[in-house]
Structures are given as structure tokens and as C-alpha cells.
Design an enzyme around this catalytic site. Structure first.
Site, PDB file in Angstrom:
ATOM      1  CE  LYS A 116      10.774   6.748  -3.005  1.00  0.00           C
ATOM      2  NZ  LYS A 116      10.533   5.360  -2.533  1.00  0.00           N
TER       3      LYS A 116
ATOM      4  CG  ASP B 129      13.076   5.201   0.258  1.00  0.00           C
ATOM      5  OD1 ASP B 129      13.586   4.101   0.518  1.00  0.00           O
ATOM      6  OD2 ASP B 129      12.192   5.352  -0.603  1.00  0.00           O
TER       7      ASP B 129
ATOM      8  CB  THR C 179       0.356  -1.502  -7.167  1.00  0.00           C
ATOM      9  OG1 THR C 179       1.258  -0.754  -7.996  1.00  0.00           O
ATOM     10  CG2 THR C 179      -0.335  -2.546  -8.014  1.00  0.00           C
TER      11      THR C 179
ATOM     12  NE  ARG D  51      -3.858  -2.052   2.362  1.00  0.00           N
ATOM     13  CZ  ARG D  51      -4.924  -2.103   1.575  1.00  0.00           C
ATOM     14  NH1 ARG D  51      -5.164  -1.122   0.712  1.00  0.00           N
ATOM     15  NH2 ARG D  51      -5.767  -3.113   1.626  1.00  0.00           N
ATOM     16  CB  ALA D  52       0.165   4.822  -0.444  1.00  0.00           C
TER      17      ALA D  52
ATOM     18  CB  SER E 187      13.056  -2.551   1.457  1.00  0.00           C
ATOM     19  OG  SER E 187      11.667  -2.539   1.319  1.00  0.00           O
TER      20      SER E 187
END
Lengths: 509, 509
Positions: free
Chosen positions: B301, B269, B216, B208-209, B277
């Protein structure tokens, strides 16, 4: 249509210096804005705005859908009564978050960056997670000395500042501080009576224990009140030249108090943060002259002489630029100082030294005289090298004891001195030999599990120190506790690692 | 005398993946051991032990002195009924805390260190503060490539692993992933129908977001069920070659799910965490071949081609050593992809592409075909360079749409598709000119404040893209919301910064 107002409700949960807002999952704002757990929100009521971290609640006994719950910290900061209307909005990140990210990325921060970060921290705009990020990103020597200077300045600027100059008229306002880490090291409670008996002004504000089994404030509290309103504190200093109180009420470096709330659980105490924390509090408290004790030893905070010298120079660099006269004393931190560890036991050691009791621990007496002597030499009328002798005369003549009693009476003598914990357990030597090492950290842990400092009668009484001969089965130290559970936790830890090393002594052949 | 047992009580507070224990200030254990707020404790009941952070409570409606309150996370993990006897003890620090401190100090960690840290994180033995410390200490390129490899390995080892080999019998299990950061970039919902229509196995589990206005899984949920039990998921993959589901239930990389809970509020991130991840989840999901999309742009990013190449090589290094066949595709990330931002709007764009609707966004279609083509070329029977043409034929012939409908029906079609938010606000061009830049981050923020992704009908519909001419007063985009409060938050942010740059076009002379 504007978002409906919520009614403020106090949620009596102590979240330890983090503002937490509790909203029910069915609250219209949660449903509308899709706030998630750990989202940052701003709460507005009666002209005050605070930021808080959101926890989502599914139980109407804690908050109802029309209510906004605030944790103890947030409720106190908001300062409006329960039932008052409030509204909630998604929080913008604190203005200084960009600077925090640059520091995480390894950049050097400007004076303005550090002031902005400290202002946001003091205003409780940082979450625990953001505070942890700041502490880690500024760990070790990741702050250069100018960044430490600016951090210190910013911490002073964010709090209240005391001024004793009307009283000393240009003379020194003295203080003595230790960077910590050595159990039993209660020299402040001897230095303050000695130097104030000499006539110097020494308004000593101390911390409570952060990671140790007793702070000076915890130990003084065995004998007297230590949480005093500001007006009484200044009256006491006027009357007696000094005090030995807890500094937490004075609001001297609020950002530092908040940073400590994550440094403690992370067990991070880096040079830059240490220098900024100590010097900001001393300068905010109005000190002009400071003797700083840096103990060195294998289980002390500073492990080697080169590391101590590096730390000393950082302290000197910042103190000089902020106009604080600083003398650093590097001392032996290879084992605990004195016999007792824990508030009641440490207060016992201090009073034995003041009474010139033969049972007084010699190491605590000697170290205190040395430090008091250095403070006394800040007196322009004292000849260099004469401080130690003056301090010893004040102690041996009983004037230090009389002065301590004056301080205790002024602050409010505790009429029923708390007793030593009656549940005991002795840890014994496993073999014949001599004590070759005592682990400061392990002894502190054992004393804390026994209950110190919250249970003030709990702690550890050392019966042998380094170099003492001991036979198998003889006691090394005695654990005191007030509750069976604590005695159990502490005894179990000592059984796994006593913290003592007993080496076989070589027989003369 | 042993410490008395407490009775477990569920405290319905969502602390977002942190175990919190609530004890009343009058609880005998709190009084005895002097537990402080934020102390770590261990809770034992019925043979299970968890660690938790302590919050001290002063309200008997939340917990009584004889009770031990557990937050939702802790209660679920403990897995015993309310009222069950439990006891509490001071927690030893997690075994890997020493390694964490060495990393904070700048040291390189060994394979064993990283496995120990990930094990402790997956077992919920780290507090939020300790997680934040790990995330900051491993930020940027502070993890070298072998540390990233070992972190990835450890994350796979700490979770469940799927295996599709009985189904593909040595053939590829394919996947496609984007590192994120580009609003509207819903290519997976086109790539999966196309490549599974080609006959390849693509069991796509999505997130999820995290910080974006739609993931998605959020977008697929507009059309179909996405939270499926594991057995149904495998049946669907057997029947249709693929799926488009939420991966959160599968337990593929539990340590990563916990780390994300602090990476999100910190907005960190870093390359090492990203590689570990993504690759840990893909390998745990049983993928053998992966196409990875790295968008590059001033508000993406990854901001530059050299940075993209550096990240690409790190992905390749780790993937190669773990036996995953990886193709990296560096794409244009200078603006959002497609028109819609937010679940309902993005699902609309995807369905328009699948229906070959003339209103379909060309950039979403082109990019999806390019990525699907690269996945199809993993098929040993496809000639290099033929992938794009095969993908286009599948899309244009309607086979991709038929396959999407098969996937939707298999997962469970949503009978009443959620509506677009009816409250709207148009953001208009301030002057004549052409759109010269669109800020991905600002558009994502505006869509999130409008309510996306939790309010699935909320979001932003882009009416102009880069290079489009626009006249003063004409709309640039339309905000959709379902609640007035959200429309207000979002409109206010857009008024401060619309995220669009409109440059005056030079008139031909």
C-alpha cells in the site's frame, strides 16, 4: 468441469441505468466463487457480454438457485429471451479504471484516457459508485479546457450522429439552448416556431426535466407527441423545417445520459460536465450554429458575471475546436421567467405569447424574441441587428402561431389537452410591501413536490413578480396539484420557506 | 386526505449496507408524487424513521401496489414485523449534504461539519452514490491533519466504546495492527498469544478480509469461533487476558463499516480514511497502547520510505491528540510474508511457528517476534530493548502455543478443522534463474479468484520466495481450490500474469 449454465430471468426492478444481476445465495456460482454483494460480474449469453453489479437474494420467488436474474436495464441490454442459458464470471475491472484512479489522484487525463472512460461508461461497464467517483473527480474546474474538449469528443464518438446537410446544402442547422436552472424559462417553444417560420432548419431535441419542474420535452408533451421514431422525426423536419421532440430515444450521447443518472441525485452540475454534455448533444444532433443562454442570478446555476464569463470562454473554446458556431447570451436569471412553473402552466404561457394574448407574460415574450433574433442573424442574408425586428414581425403577424400549430399537427396533436390540477393552495404575503426576491431553487422544489413534471397538471402559478407591490394577505402564488398527498408535501415546504422576500416599501415622506 | 398507509414487506435482497425501498409502479404514492428510481425517500413506521433509495418494481411477486418492500438492510434497521403499516414521503437531503458539497468544492471542513457527516453516515442517511462522493472528495491528502483528527473523533462518537480499565487498573491495554496489503501477514495470531502469555491485556478485534484473500478474523475462524456475543468476549478476556475475534458485531465504528462498503469496490484507501478507520476502532475498543505496522514495498500500500514517514506522522498526530500511545514500525513489504495465502494455509503457517516446527516460515516468525517485542516494551517493568528476547523465550518455551490453545478453547475450538482445497494447479518457472520479485497485488488476486477468503480451504501456497534459485519447470507456487470453476478463474489469471519475476542468475565465470 465447467461452471454450470444458469437460466436468465427478468427481474422487473428499475435500477435506473445500472445493470444489476440477482443471484440466489444457494446458487453454485455464489457458493463457489464467494461472490459478494456489490461484486462486479460479467454475464455471457448468446455471444453478448455485459457487466453488472451483483445483489445476493434469499427469496426463490425472485430468483432460484439455477437462475440468473437481470434488472430491467441489464435484461434489455442482454437482449435474449427469458430461460436462455447464460454464464457468469468475476469481472475484470473496466479497462479505464486506471485512468479514473489517476484522475481521482489529481492527474491530467489524455485524450486516449477520456475516450476509454467514456467508452466504458457508454457500454455500462461502470457501477453507480464508479460513476459517482468520476463525477466528483471531474467536478468544478478539475478538468482543464483540453480535457473538456476531449471529453466532449469522446461523448460524440460513443453515440449516434445526425446529419442534415443533404437538406440545408451548406446552410446553417440552428439550435438554441439554455444551461437551465430558471423555472418557467420555456423560450425554446417560442424560438423554434419563429426561426423555422423564417425558413431556418431547427430540429430541436430536448431533454425531460432532470432536477427542474419541467423540461421543454415535458411541456411540449402537453400539446403534442414528443417520443417519435427516428424516421418520423426526419420526415417532420423535412416538412416543417423543425420539431420539438424528446431526444432520449435518439441515442445521441449515451454516456452523458448515464452520467446524468448520478449527477441528478448528487446535485452536481460542474462546468466541464455541463459543456461536454450540452455540446456533445448539439453536435451529435447535427447542429452547426448554436445560441446558448447563460442566466445569471443569486439563485441561478451561475451566480456572478465573472463566473458566467469564465463558463462562456470554456464553451467557446470547445465549440470552436469542434467546428460549432456558438453565440453565448448572458441573461437575467434573478427570478423565474413567465408565470407558470410546471408543464401545463408553462404550455399555457407559451400559447398566450404565440396568440399575442394581453395576459401573456412580457418577460417570456421579450427574452424569446431576443434569442430568436440572435438565431435569425445566423442567416447570411440577414443584416446584423435586424434579427429582433424580424422575429417580432413573425410573432405579431401570427405566423409563429401558425407554424407552432403545423409542428403540433405534424408530431401528433394531443386531442384532450391535460387539465390543470384542481387542488390548489395560495401562498400569501406576510406583510405589505413589494416583492424584492424570488428564489428559483425554492420555487422549483415547491413545484416538484406538487408533482411536476411527472404529474403534468401540477405546478406553481406566480401571481406576483419582482418589484410588484403586494398587501398582507394577498396571494403571491398558487400551488396546483392533482393528488392530496402532493398538495400536502408542497404546502408544507412553502410554509417553511415560501421562496419570496417581501420588503417593506418606504413611504414617500 | 392523507397519503394511504402501505404494508411493509421484506424483500430478501442483500443490497450491502444500503437501504433500498421497493415500490410498485402502480403504488398510489409513486403515481402521485412522481417518485423516480434513485429518489431518496423517508419511511416512517411505529415511531422509527429511516431513509432509503427507491427502486421502482413492475412485478407483483416482489411487491404489490399496496406494499412497501424493504431490502434486508432496511428491513433490519426498521425493526417492525412484515405487514406493519408504514408511510413514505420524499426525503429531505441529509443535513450534512451542504458540508459534503463544500468538501467536493475543495473547502476545509470544520469539526462540526465532520461530526454531522459521520452522524448521517452512521444513521444510513447517505446513499451509495453520496458515500462514493465523500470517499473521493476526501481522497489522498485532501483531508488535512485536523480534518483527519475530527473525522476520527466523530467516528468514535458515532459508535460503542469498550472500557477495560476496571481490569487493568491503570495498566496498558495493548494492541497491534497492520495497515494491510501484504498477503500471508498473519502476525497478530502470534503477537496476541505471546503478549497475553506475558500477562498483558490484549483484547484483539479484527476485521474480515476487505480486499485481501484473508483477514485475521477469517484465519482465526479456521481454528475457533470468532463471532461471539459481547458478554462472552469480556469473560474470555477476563479469563485469558486476550481474544482473537471478529470486531464486526461490536458496533465500534459503524460509520467506518459503511464507508468501507464503497471503499472496497472503488479500491480507494487514502491516508486520511485509513488513519480515521484504524484509530477510531482501536480507541473505541479501549486500547491505550498500539504498535502499528506499515509495510513498504513496490506492490505494498505504501510504496516509498518518504510516503511511509508522511503516513506515520499523520497517525502520530491524531493518536497523540486522542491520548493513544502509538509506536509505528516500518517493515519490509516487498513480498508476501510466510508461505500460505488464504485462511487454511495461513492458519497452518501460524501453528507451525507456535509449535517451533522446522517447516515454519522464518520471515513470519521473525517479524512476529519483533512486533511482539515492541508491544512487550509497553510494560513499564520491561527494560528498553528486552522485548524481543522475552517474546522469543515465550515462543520457544511453548508458552505461546499453550496460550493459543487456551484462547482457542475459550472461544470454542473448531472440532473438524476445515481441509485444504484438494483441486490444485502448480505455476512453474518459465526459465532457470532466481526469484527477483513477487507482486503482492497479483498473488492476492490469484488467491481470491481461487475462492479465498469465502472458501476457506482455497488459496495459494508459495514454494519459492525472493532470492530462491529455481530451474525452468520447477513450481513457484501451488493454487488450491475447492471448486472447478474457481480453479479455472484463478489458473487463467495466473497464466496471464503469474506475479513472479524470475531473473537469470549470472554464472560465476
Amino acid at each position: 468441469m465447467n461452471p454450470p449454465d444458469l437460466r436468465i430471468r427478468r427481474v422487473a426492478i428499475d435500477t435506473w441505468r445500472e445493470n444489476v444481476a440477482y443471484l440466489h445465495r444457494d446458487c453454485p456460482v455464489v457458493r463457489a466463487s464467494g461472490f459478494q454483494a456489490l461484486s462486479k460480474v460479467t454475464v455471457h449469453a448468446n455471444g453478448t457480454t455485459i457487466s453488472a453489479v451483483l445483489n445476493v437474494v434469499d427469496d426463490e420467488r425472485i430468483v432460484q438457485a439455477c437462475e440468473l436474474g437481470l434488472s430491467e436495464d441489464a435484461f434489455a441490454r442482454m437482449n435474449v429471451p427469458e430461460g436462455h442459458a447464460a454464464h457468469v464470471a468475476p469481472a475484470e475491472p473496466p479497462a479505464s479504471i486506471g485512468a479514473l484512479h489517476r484522475k481521482i489522484g489529481g492527474e491530467r487525463l489524455s485524450r486516449d484516457d477520456l475516450h476509454a472512460i467514456v467508452r466504458d461508461i457508454a457500454q455500462a461497464r461502470y457501477s453507480k459508485i464508479e460513476l459517482a467517483a468520476f463525477v466528483v473527480a471531474t467536478n468544478g474546474y478539475d478538468l482543464d479546457r483540453d480535457e473538456v474538449l476531449h471529453l466532449t469528443e469522446a461523448m460524440i464518438a460513443a453515440g449516434r450522429r445526425l446529419d442534415w446537410q443533404h437538406q440545408v446544402r451548406g446552410g446553417p442547422v440552428v439550435d438554441k439552448h439554455c444551461i437551465g436552472g430558471i423555472p418557467g424559462n420555456r423560450t425554446s417553444m417560442l424560438v423554434v416556431p419563429i426561426v423555422t417560420a423564417h425558413g431556418m432548419l431547427c430540429p430541436k431535441t430536448s431533454s425531460r426535466a432532470i432536477t427542474s419542474p419541467a423540461g421543454t420535452a415535458d411541456t411540449m408533451e402537453v400539446l403534442a407527441e414528443v417520443e417519435l421514431p427516428f424516421e418520423r422525426l426526419t420526415q417532420i423536419v423535412r416538412d416543417t423545417n423543425g420539431c420539438l421532440v424528446w431526444g432520449g430515444r435518439a441515442g445521441l450521447s449515451p454516456a452523458d445520459d448515464i452520467l446524468i443518472s448520478v449527477e441528478r441525485p448528487l446535485a452536481i452540475d460542474s462546468p466541464g460536465q455541463m459543456v461536454a454534455s450540452i455540446l456533445s448533444k448539439k453536435i451529435a444532433a447535427g447542429s452547426t450554429h448554436l445560441v446558448l443562454d447563460i442566466p445569471v442570478g443569486p439563485t441561478a446555476k451561475v451566480r456572478s458575471m465573472p463566473a458566467a464569463q469564465q463558463l462562456r470562454k470554456l464553451f467557446e473554446y470547445v465549440a470552436d475546436r469542434l467546428g460549432l458556431h456558438l453565440e453565448v447570451v448572458i441573461t437575467d436569471g434573478s427570478q423565474p421567467i413567465g408565470s407558470g412553473i410546471g408543464p401545463v402552466l408553462e404550455a399555457r404561457d407559451v400559447m398566450r405569447v404565440l396568440r399575442n394574448d394581453p395576459a401573456a407574460p412580457a418577460d417570456l415574450r421579450d427574452k424569446s424574441l431576443r434569442l430568436a433574433g440572435r438565431v435569425i442573424e445566423f442567416d447570411p442574408d440577414v443584416r446584423g441587428g435586424d434579427g429582433w425586428r424580424i422575429a417580432r414581425d413573425i410573432l405579431e403577424s401570427g405566423r409563429a402561431l401558425a407554424q407552432m400549430n403545423a409542428l403540433i399537427d405534424a408530431q401528433g396533436r394531443r386531442l384532450q389537452p391535460p387539465a390543470l390540477g384542481e387542488m390548489t393552495h395560495e401562498v400569501i404575503a406576510p406583510a405589505d410591501g413589494a416583492v424584492s426576491a424570488i428564489d428559483n431553487l425554492q420555487l422549483a422544489r415547491i413545484a416538484r413536490l406538487a408533482g411536476a413534471p411527472q404529474v403534468i397538471g401540477a405546478g406553481v402559478d406566480l401571481l406576483r413578480k419582482q418589484g410588484d407591490a403586494v398587501q398582507a394577505g394577498q396571494p403571491l402564488y398558487r400551488i396546483h396539484a392533482c393528488y392530496a398527498a402532493d398538495l400536502g408535501f408542497s404546502r408544507d415546504l412553502a410554509a417553511r420557506d415560501s421562496g419570496y422576500t417581501v420588503a417593506a416599501t418606504t413611504r414617500p415622506s
